[in-house]
Design a protein around this motif. Structure first.
Motif, PDB file in Angstrom:
ATOM      1  N   SER A   1      15.707 -33.378 -39.053  1.00 53.00           N
ATOM      2  CA  SER A   1      14.970 -32.455 -38.180  1.00 53.00           C
ATOM      3  C   SER A   1      15.863 -31.865 -37.088  1.00 53.00           C
ATOM      4  CB  SER A   1      13.763 -33.154 -37.554  1.00 53.00           C
ATOM      5  OG  SER A   1      14.175 -34.204 -36.716  1.00 53.00           O
ATOM      6  N   LYS A   2      16.903 -32.594 -36.676  1.00 56.06           N
ATOM      7  CA  LYS A   2      17.825 -32.079 -35.659  1.00 56.06           C
ATOM      8  C   LYS A   2      18.598 -30.879 -36.207  1.00 56.06           C
ATOM      9  CE  LYS A   2      18.128 -33.683 -32.156  1.00 56.06           C
ATOM     10  NZ  LYS A   2      17.381 -33.339 -30.930  1.00 56.06           N
TER      11      LYS A   2
ATOM     12  N   GLU B   1      16.471 -27.919 -35.862  1.00 51.28           N
ATOM     13  CA  GLU B   1      16.440 -27.441 -34.483  1.00 51.28           C
ATOM     14  C   GLU B   1      17.737 -26.726 -34.117  1.00 51.28           C
ATOM     15  OE1 GLU B   1      15.548 -30.547 -31.631  1.00 51.28           O
ATOM     16  OE2 GLU B   1      14.181 -31.469 -33.055  1.00 51.28           O
TER      17      GLU B   1
END
Length: 129
Positions: A94-95, A98
């Protein structure tokens, strides 16, 4: 808390109620679209090399979007695995969603590294829960 980039504007966009319209503000990453910007440090160079290998592209600039270069969720998992194996950096997938470009991802890794170093006195092994 120092801004990484300042964008001069004639005036800030506002909503009908007079508040700043954040959705109308320019995206800083769009300023570099279409221009190749080479890695500025070792971390960015290492990230670029990993992306080039996995995305099978000849060069990756630090403001190139991972997903616009052909990345997808499966390649994102492979990037995370390469980061862990080659750089001892532990990030969640998920990073990467982002931090879609190398400049943001490197800044994120440096920030996590600084936090981890302050907690454990080592800046080499970055972990994120």
């Amino acid at each position: 808390m120092v801004p990484a980039l300042l964008i001069p504007m004639e005036q800030l966009p506002v909503t009908a109620s007079g508040k700043i319209d954040r959705r109308a503000l320019p995206d800083p990453d769009d300023l570099h679209k279409g221009t190749f910007v080479a890695p500025r440090d070792t971390m960015e160079a290492d990230l670029a090399a990993i992306w080039q290998e996995l995305l099978e592209v000849p060069q990756v600039g630090i403001y190139d979007d991972f997903f616009e270069l052909g990345g997808d969720s499966l390649l994102a998992v492979r990037v995370v695995a390469h980061l862990k194996r080659k750089l001892a950096v532990h990030l969640s997938v998920s990073k990467l969603f982002e931090c879609k470009n190398i400049a943001r991802l490197a800044a994120c890794i440096h920030a996590l590294s600084a936090t981890t170093a302050a907690e454990s006195d080592t800046a080499y092994d970055v972990h994120e829960l």
